[in-house]
Design a protein around this motif. Structure first.
Motif, mmCIF file in Angstrom:
data_model
loop_
_atom_site.group_PDB
_atom_site.id
_atom_site.type_symbol
_atom_site.label_atom_id
_atom_site.label_comp_id
_atom_site.label_asym_id
_atom_site.label_seq_id
_atom_site.Cartn_x
_atom_site.Cartn_y
_atom_site.Cartn_z
ATOM 1 N N ASP A 1 0.847 -1.186 0.000
ATOM 2 C CA ASP A 1 0.000 0.000 0.000
ATOM 3 C C ASP A 1 0.885 1.239 0.000
ATOM 4 O OD1 ASP A 1 -2.279 1.485 -0.036
ATOM 5 O OD2 ASP A 1 -3.002 0.887 1.952
ATOM 6 N N THR A 2 0.322 2.358 -0.393
ATOM 7 C CA THR A 2 1.049 3.628 -0.397
ATOM 8 C C THR A 2 0.181 4.710 0.219
ATOM 9 O OG1 THR A 2 0.247 4.152 -2.624
ATOM 10 C CG2 THR A 2 2.402 3.053 -2.454
ATOM 11 N N ARG A 3 0.825 5.731 0.795
ATOM 12 C CA ARG A 3 0.113 6.904 1.306
ATOM 13 C C ARG A 3 -0.127 7.882 0.154
ATOM 14 N NH1 ARG A 3 4.167 6.250 5.273
ATOM 15 N NH2 ARG A 3 5.401 7.832 4.187
ATOM 16 N N ARG A 4 -1.116 8.732 0.297
ATOM 17 C CA ARG A 4 -1.314 9.783 -0.707
ATOM 18 C C ARG A 4 -0.202 10.821 -0.570
ATOM 19 N NH1 ARG A 4 -2.931 14.417 1.575
ATOM 20 N NH2 ARG A 4 -4.056 14.404 3.568
ATOM 21 N N ALA B 1 -17.414 17.699 5.842
ATOM 22 C CA ALA B 1 -16.187 16.967 5.534
ATOM 23 C C ALA B 1 -16.231 16.449 4.105
ATOM 24 C CB ALA B 1 -16.003 15.798 6.504
ATOM 25 N N THR B 2 -15.076 16.445 3.447
ATOM 26 C CA THR B 2 -14.953 15.943 2.080
ATOM 27 C C THR B 2 -14.076 14.701 2.076
ATOM 28 O OG1 THR B 2 -15.136 18.194 1.191
ATOM 29 C CG2 THR B 2 -14.224 16.497 -0.273
ATOM 30 N N ASN B 3 -14.608 13.646 1.479
ATOM 31 C CA ASN B 3 -13.835 12.404 1.441
ATOM 32 C C ASN B 3 -12.611 12.548 0.551
ATOM 33 O OD1 ASN B 3 -15.767 11.168 3.050
ATOM 34 N ND2 ASN B 3 -16.918 10.385 1.300
ATOM 35 N N LYS B 4 -11.508 11.981 0.997
ATOM 36 C CA LYS B 4 -10.305 11.921 0.187
ATOM 37 C C LYS B 4 -10.353 10.686 -0.711
ATOM 38 C CE LYS B 4 -8.014 15.495 1.804
ATOM 39 N NZ LYS B 4 -9.127 16.105 2.560
ATOM 40 N N ALA B 5 -9.730 10.781 -1.869
ATOM 41 C CA ALA B 5 -9.681 9.642 -2.785
ATOM 42 C C ALA B 5 -8.906 8.500 -2.135
ATOM 43 C CB ALA B 5 -9.019 10.056 -4.092
ATOM 44 N N VAL B 6 -9.442 7.288 -2.235
ATOM 45 C CA VAL B 6 -8.821 6.118 -1.629
ATOM 46 C C VAL B 6 -8.171 5.269 -2.716
ATOM 47 C CG1 VAL B 6 -9.222 4.005 -0.325
ATOM 48 C CG2 VAL B 6 -10.466 6.087 0.275
ATOM 49 N N THR B 7 -6.901 4.952 -2.529
ATOM 50 C CA THR B 7 -6.174 4.115 -3.486
ATOM 51 C C THR B 7 -6.167 2.678 -2.980
ATOM 52 O OG1 THR B 7 -4.750 5.975 -4.076
ATOM 53 C CG2 THR B 7 -3.985 3.774 -4.680
ATOM 54 N N PRO B 8 -6.633 1.724 -3.773
ATOM 55 C CA PRO B 8 -6.642 0.337 -3.311
ATOM 56 C C PRO B 8 -5.234 -0.223 -3.189
ATOM 57 C CG PRO B 8 -7.242 0.451 -5.624
ATOM 58 C CD PRO B 8 -7.179 1.866 -5.131
ATOM 59 N N THR B 9 -5.076 -1.279 -2.427
ATOM 60 C CA THR B 9 -3.774 -1.931 -2.289
ATOM 61 C C THR B 9 -3.389 -2.602 -3.603
ATOM 62 O OG1 THR B 9 -4.818 -3.966 -1.495
ATOM 63 C CG2 THR B 9 -4.114 -2.372 0.169
ATOM 64 N N THR B 10 -2.094 -2.851 -3.756
ATOM 65 C CA THR B 10 -1.586 -3.549 -4.938
ATOM 66 C C THR B 10 -1.250 -4.982 -4.559
ATOM 67 O OG1 THR B 10 -0.644 -1.502 -5.817
ATOM 68 C CG2 THR B 10 0.184 -3.568 -6.726
ATOM 69 N N ARG B 11 -1.719 -5.915 -5.365
ATOM 70 C CA ARG B 11 -1.514 -7.342 -5.093
ATOM 71 C C ARG B 11 -0.351 -7.849 -5.952
ATOM 72 N NH1 ARG B 11 -6.730 -11.340 -4.910
ATOM 73 N NH2 ARG B 11 -5.686 -13.316 -4.416
ATOM 74 N N LEU B 12 0.656 -8.412 -5.300
ATOM 75 C CA LEU B 12 1.858 -8.890 -5.979
ATOM 76 C C LEU B 12 2.009 -10.393 -5.805
ATOM 77 C CD1 LEU B 12 4.367 -6.145 -4.766
ATOM 78 C CD2 LEU B 12 3.003 -6.123 -6.858
ATOM 79 N N LYS B 13 2.854 -10.995 -6.648
ATOM 80 C CA LYS B 13 3.140 -12.411 -6.485
ATOM 81 C C LYS B 13 4.505 -12.732 -7.084
ATOM 82 C CE LYS B 13 -0.264 -14.186 -8.966
ATOM 83 N NZ LYS B 13 -1.090 -15.198 -9.701
ATOM 84 N N ASN B 14 5.071 -13.839 -6.650
ATOM 85 C CA ASN B 14 6.281 -14.391 -7.236
ATOM 86 C C ASN B 14 6.105 -15.899 -7.312
ATOM 87 O OD1 ASN B 14 8.840 -14.514 -8.376
ATOM 88 N ND2 ASN B 14 9.872 -13.459 -6.692
ATOM 89 N N VAL B 15 7.015 -16.576 -7.954
ATOM 90 C CA VAL B 15 6.929 -18.022 -8.152
ATOM 91 C C VAL B 15 8.020 -18.708 -7.335
ATOM 92 C CG1 VAL B 15 7.004 -19.884 -9.862
ATOM 93 C CG2 VAL B 15 6.056 -17.650 -10.494
ATOM 94 N N VAL B 16 7.691 -19.816 -6.687
ATOM 95 C CA VAL B 16 8.695 -20.542 -5.928
ATOM 96 C C VAL B 16 9.628 -21.292 -6.884
ATOM 97 C CG1 VAL B 16 7.273 -20.808 -3.861
ATOM 98 C CG2 VAL B 16 7.210 -22.572 -5.628
ATOM 99 N N GLN B 17 10.849 -21.431 -6.468
ATOM 100 C CA GLN B 17 11.855 -22.148 -7.258
ATOM 101 C C GLN B 17 12.413 -23.278 -6.407
ATOM 102 O OE1 GLN B 17 14.472 -19.615 -9.462
ATOM 103 N NE2 GLN B 17 16.144 -21.081 -9.512
#
Length: 329
Positions: A53-56, A70-86
């Protein structure tokens, strides 16, 4: 001086007992700077996934009128990563006679050879996780391959000319691509300082810098290298700092260490807190089927490299190399 006739000398003697030391010296390099420093964890399948995840961005004009809604701030979704086992393996075969004879320096030949192979496997993992390798999903006739450190980095990369296409994680394919090599150029302190500044501006600290022998020597001549001794209290021992062990920039202290297994054409800027070597199968030792007057054992493990956030790290790629070519080059 003349030796008297019939004097018994060792040169003609038969039956002198051998003097063989019980200490065995292994000069093969076993240093694994990344593997040794990265956190070790577990995974439950061949393509483990995780989220980052990252902060704005900071907003100096964040101001509201007294009493306003109050005004809602834009929400950035988390990023889903993966790697492969060797899957890594090493097999040792020793005759039953070799295990039966009395040996110097080790009690059991099989145990000794398996221990050596264990060190070799760690070096194999180090070479993979520090390199510019893509991830390969694998199939029934294709081994899975993990992506290495260098392939993950896209945010803080300083590359030579012609390296237009970066590597990095592709959310569409779920795989990590290797970065394209560009035109090599000499490493200078200006390049290094600009790299550190860019990393810092992007949120990275770069506490550790890893490179091969050639560019480690180049960095030893940088003006930002710490003095040979650190200031200490009179009651403490003086700490000796080797050449280019610590570089002091405007953005902190950066420990520089050489690696025999990373590519000498690349300088890795590393924050170990953002990496993990995750094991699907930990190191294990097992006996293989006996087919004659020998014994076979296999040492293996299955793991991958998790990048907790590539923005916390960086690379200076496409550097010229002088001297002998190293293993990771």
């Amino acid at each position: 001086m003349t030796v008297p006739a019939q004097t018994v000398q060792t040169f003609a003697m038969v039956g002198i007992r051998e003097d063989l030391s019980d200490a065995i010296s292994n000069i093969d390099p076993t240093e694994t700077p990344l593997y040794s420093r990265f956190k070790k964890g577990k995974c439950d399948n061949r393509t483990p996934e995780w989220q980052i995840d990252t902060r704005r961005d900071a907003n100096a004009n964040n101001k509201v009128v007294e009493g306003s809604d109050a005004t809602n701030k834009a929400v950035t979704p988390t990023t889903r990563l993966k790697n492969v086992v060797q899957l890594f393996e090493g097999t040792v075969q020793v005759s039953t006679t070799a295990n039966a004879v009395k040996t110097a320096g080790r009690a059991n030949e099989m145990d000794y050879q398996v221990a050596k192979e264990g060190e070799a496997l760690k070096r194999d993992i180090e070479a993979r996780i520090s390199g510019n390798y893509p991830s390969v999903l694998g199939a029934d006739d294709t081994p899975g391959e993990m992506a290495g450190f260098e392939a993950w980095i896209t945010s803080n990369d300083n590359r030579g000319g012609g390296a237009a296409a970066q590597g990095g994680f592709n959310t569409g394919t779920g795989l990590v691509a290797a970065a394209n090599d560009g035109t090599q150029r000499a490493l200078t302190e200006t390049i290094f300082r600009e790299f550190i500044r860019g990393c810092w501006m992007n949120g990275a600290k770069i506490p550790l810098v890893v490179t091969g022998a050639s560019n480690k020597q180049t960095m030893s001549g940088f003006s930002g290298i710490a003095q040979a001794t650190n200031d200490v209290k009179s009651s403490e021992r003086v700490t000796i700092v080797g050449a280019a062990d610590v570089y002091v920039s405007d953005y902190g202290r950066h420990t520089i260490i050489p690696s025999r297994l990373s590519r000498d054409r690349t300088v890795l800027g590393v924050d170990p807190a953002f990496w993990e070597v995750s094991f699907l199968q930990p190191f294990k030792r097992g006996k293989l089927a006996k087919t004659g007057h020998s014994e076979r054992e296999m040492l293996s493990c299955e793991c991958t490299l998790k990048s907790r956030n590539e923005k916390a790290n960086g690379v200076i790629a496409d550097l010229t190399v002088t001297g002998p070519v190293e293993e990771g080059t």
